[in-house]
Design a protein around this motif. Structure first.
Motif, PDB file in Angstrom:
ATOM      1  N   UNK A 123       0.814  -1.216   0.000  1.00 56.86           N
ATOM      2  CA  UNK A 123       0.000   0.000   0.000  1.00 56.86           C
ATOM      3  C   UNK A 123       0.849   1.268   0.000  1.00 56.86           C
ATOM      4  N   UNK A 124       2.109   1.127  -0.418  1.00 57.21           N
ATOM      5  CA  UNK A 124       3.023   2.276  -0.540  1.00 57.21           C
ATOM      6  C   UNK A 124       3.124   3.068   0.764  1.00 57.21           C
ATOM      7  N   UNK A 125       3.054   2.351   1.885  1.00 49.00           N
ATOM      8  CA  UNK A 125       3.179   2.988   3.195  1.00 49.00           C
ATOM      9  C   UNK A 125       4.531   2.707   3.834  1.00 49.00           C
ATOM     10  N   UNK A 126       5.391   1.987   3.111  1.00 41.49           N
ATOM     11  CA  UNK A 126       6.732   1.708   3.629  1.00 41.49           C
ATOM     12  C   UNK A 126       7.533   3.005   3.693  1.00 41.49           C
ATOM     13  N   UNK A 127       8.331   3.157   4.733  1.00 41.90           N
ATOM     14  CA  UNK A 127       9.052   4.408   4.964  1.00 41.90           C
ATOM     15  C   UNK A 127      10.054   4.730   3.863  1.00 41.90           C
ATOM     16  N   UNK A 128      10.511   3.710   3.120  1.00 43.58           N
ATOM     17  CA  UNK A 128      11.491   3.938   2.057  1.00 43.58           C
ATOM     18  C   UNK A 128      10.855   4.094   0.674  1.00 43.58           C
ATOM     19  N   UNK A 129       9.539   4.143   0.599  1.00 39.28           N
ATOM     20  CA  UNK A 129       8.847   4.305  -0.691  1.00 39.28           C
ATOM     21  C   UNK A 129       9.295   5.573  -1.407  1.00 39.28           C
ATOM     22  N   UNK A 298      17.041  -6.782   2.130  1.00 40.37           N
ATOM     23  CA  UNK A 298      15.748  -6.208   2.501  1.00 40.37           C
ATOM     24  C   UNK A 298      15.745  -4.682   2.402  1.00 40.37           C
ATOM     25  N   UNK A 299      16.800  -4.032   2.868  1.00 42.80           N
ATOM     26  CA  UNK A 299      16.836  -2.571   2.851  1.00 42.80           C
ATOM     27  C   UNK A 299      17.035  -2.002   1.456  1.00 42.80           C
ATOM     28  N   UNK A 300      17.330  -2.869   0.484  1.00 41.91           N
ATOM     29  CA  UNK A 300      17.557  -2.425  -0.879  1.00 41.91           C
ATOM     30  C   UNK A 300      16.352  -2.549  -1.788  1.00 41.91           C
ATOM     31  N   UNK A 301      15.222  -3.100  -1.302  1.00 43.87           N
ATOM     32  CA  UNK A 301      14.027  -3.281  -2.144  1.00 43.87           C
ATOM     33  C   UNK A 301      12.848  -2.543  -1.515  1.00 43.87           C
ATOM     34  N   UNK A 302      12.148  -1.713  -2.335  1.00 39.56           N
ATOM     35  CA  UNK A 302      11.065  -0.916  -1.743  1.00 39.56           C
ATOM     36  C   UNK A 302      10.027  -0.429  -2.738  1.00 39.56           C
ATOM     37  N   UNK A 303       9.856  -1.131  -3.873  1.00 42.15           N
ATOM     38  CA  UNK A 303       8.804  -0.698  -4.798  1.00 42.15           C
ATOM     39  C   UNK A 303       8.288  -1.834  -5.672  1.00 42.15           C
ATOM     40  N   UNK A 304       6.996  -1.730  -6.049  1.00 43.58           N
ATOM     41  CA  UNK A 304       6.413  -2.445  -7.176  1.00 43.58           C
ATOM     42  C   UNK A 304       6.175  -1.419  -8.276  1.00 43.58           C
ATOM     43  N   UNK A 305       6.007  -1.889  -9.506  1.00 44.10           N
ATOM     44  CA  UNK A 305       5.699  -0.985 -10.617  1.00 44.10           C
ATOM     45  C   UNK A 305       4.208  -1.062 -10.950  1.00 44.10           C
ATOM     46  N   UNK A 306       3.736  -0.085 -11.729  1.00 47.28           N
ATOM     47  CA  UNK A 306       2.338  -0.070 -12.153  1.00 47.28           C
ATOM     48  C   UNK A 306       2.009  -1.304 -12.992  1.00 47.28           C
ATOM     49  N   UNK A 307       2.953  -1.730 -13.816  1.00 47.99           N
ATOM     50  CA  UNK A 307       2.732  -2.934 -14.608  1.00 47.99           C
ATOM     51  C   UNK A 307       2.595  -4.172 -13.737  1.00 47.99           C
ATOM     52  N   UNK A 308       3.400  -4.256 -12.693  1.00 50.80           N
ATOM     53  CA  UNK A 308       3.280  -5.367 -11.756  1.00 50.80           C
ATOM     54  C   UNK A 308       1.941  -5.306 -11.020  1.00 50.80           C
ATOM     55  N   UNK A 309       1.520  -4.110 -10.656  1.00 52.81           N
ATOM     56  CA  UNK A 309       0.222  -3.943 -10.001  1.00 52.81           C
ATOM     57  C   UNK A 309      -0.900  -4.481 -10.883  1.00 52.81           C
ATOM     58  N   UNK A 310      -0.895  -4.128 -12.163  1.00 54.39           N
ATOM     59  CA  UNK A 310      -1.932  -4.594 -13.080  1.00 54.39           C
ATOM     60  C   UNK A 310      -1.898  -6.108 -13.230  1.00 54.39           C
ATOM     61  N   UNK A 311      -0.702  -6.666 -13.280  1.00 54.46           N
ATOM     62  CA  UNK A 311      -0.565  -8.121 -13.411  1.00 54.46           C
ATOM     63  C   UNK A 311      -1.132  -8.821 -12.174  1.00 54.46           C
ATOM     64  N   UNK A 312      -0.846  -8.289 -10.998  1.00 51.50           N
ATOM     65  CA  UNK A 312      -1.387  -8.870  -9.772  1.00 51.50           C
ATOM     66  C   UNK A 312      -2.903  -8.726  -9.712  1.00 51.50           C
ATOM     67  N   UNK A 313      -3.404  -7.547 -10.066  1.00 53.36           N
ATOM     68  CA  UNK A 313      -4.844  -7.300  -9.978  1.00 53.36           C
ATOM     69  C   UNK A 313      -5.637  -8.244 -10.869  1.00 53.36           C
TER      70      UNK A 313
END
Length: 327
Positions: A123-129, A298-313
């Motif tokens: 939900x893009x609430x991670x502090x490193x977003x 873990x500290x190096x990863x902090x995003x999904x892309x819009x394309x990934x979002x559509x694929x998941x949805x």
């Protein structure tokens, strides 16, 4: 869109997607068996066995390739028609804890910390977003899927490690059967062994083994002793697989993850690569090393892309492989 990919690169990537899909769904390599190594040194590089498990399942069940091809066709159709989930998807979660030692019998608080991480990251609430570079700011995504812890099952065992052959998911083999897997996400916390942090089952597999396995040492926010995998991102990565995301490098040199707005990667990245990190693939794109589907710390990863979002949805829509979770 990924704004720095040229038209020719985009066409090449789309062509490669078709070839790669056929390769992935029909290639079969060696099975990964149980490991007896439960006392190995600290893991230097992230290890996810999802692709290896898929290949073993394809070898055992040839009809799985057919089902997964049908899911890919369904997903492509949903993306083209843009008929995706309208509303909120809330995932009930059942956590199955298998333990031999007190340390493996992780606390309710540690379990809840993993749920909290999933909710933040999806939900893009991670502090490193907000650390996402400007180059990718136009494609970073709030996936908008939430997770609710529904039940915790615990079982004492004599096993020192479970391997990746799904024994932890089977009561008859000493594990715990999944609970209502067509409407609940089952997570197993146990010692996997073999340097593997976790693995997931892609949509299309048997409901009897559906879910995500995470080594108990990397489950949730588990403390500095398990650095650099102590921020719950193993769970985020594996749940991404469960929602039909591939590794960002496509499990092949300059491969495709079947997503149009992620740049082509040479291979997996480890640690925390300095930005910008360039690929030597066609067009020399800047790699999206901070994507959850890479192999960084873990500290190096902090995003999904819009394309990934559509694929998941797409998988949650009516007729999709996880429609039981949709609205």
């Amino acid at each position: 869109m990924y704004f720095f990919i040229t038209k020719n690169q985009t066409i090449m990537k789309r062509v490669f997607i078709t070839a790669f899909t056929a390769l992935v769904l029909f290639s079969c390599q060696n099975e990964q068996t149980e490991s007896s190594d439960s006392t190995s040194a600290a893991i230097a590089h992230r290890g996810c066995a999802t692709q290896e498990v898929l290949e073993a399942q394809l070898k055992e069940d040839p009809t799985l390739a057919i089902r997964m091809n049908e899911i890919e066709a369904f997903t492509s159709n949903r993306l083209l028609t843009n008929r995706l989930v309208n509303g909120k998807v809330e995932i009930p979660v059942v956590v199955n804890v298998l333990y031999k030692t007190a340390a493996e019998n992780i606390s309710d608080a540690q379990i809840q910390s993993q749920i909290d991480v999933l909710n933040a990251d999806f939900n893009a609430l991670n502090s490193d977003y907000n650390d996402v570079p400007a180059l990718f700011s136009g494609v970073k995504a709030n996936v908008g899927i939430t997770f609710v812890l529904e039940k915790i099952n615990r079982k004492s065992t004599t096993k020192t490690s479970w391997g990746t052959r799904d024994a932890m998911k089977k009561t008859k083999q000493g594990g715990l059967d999944p609970t209502s897997p067509t409407t609940k996400l089952n997570l197993w916390a146990c010692t996997i062994g073999g340097g593997i942090l976790g693995y997931a089952q892609f949509p299309g597999g048997s409901s009897a083994t559906d879910g995500v396995v995470i080594d108990s040492k990397y489950f949730g926010v588990s403390g500095s002793a398990n650095y650099p995998y102590n921020l719950g991102r193993t769970g985020t990565h594996e749940v991404g697989h469960w929602m039909n995301l591939r590794h960002i490098w496509g499990d092949a040199s300059c491969g495709s993850d079947l997503v149009s707005d992620t740049p082509t990667h040479n291979t997996a990245n480890y640690g925390v690569p300095a930005y910008p990190h360039y690929s030597t693939c066609t067009g020399t794109p800047v790699e999206m090393t901070m994507n959850y589907m890479d192999y960084t710390d873990d500290r190096g990863m902090y995003m999904f892309s819009l394309g990934q979002k559509s694929r998941m949805a797409a998988i949650f829509t009516s007729g999709g492989p996880r429609a039981g979770f949709g609205i």
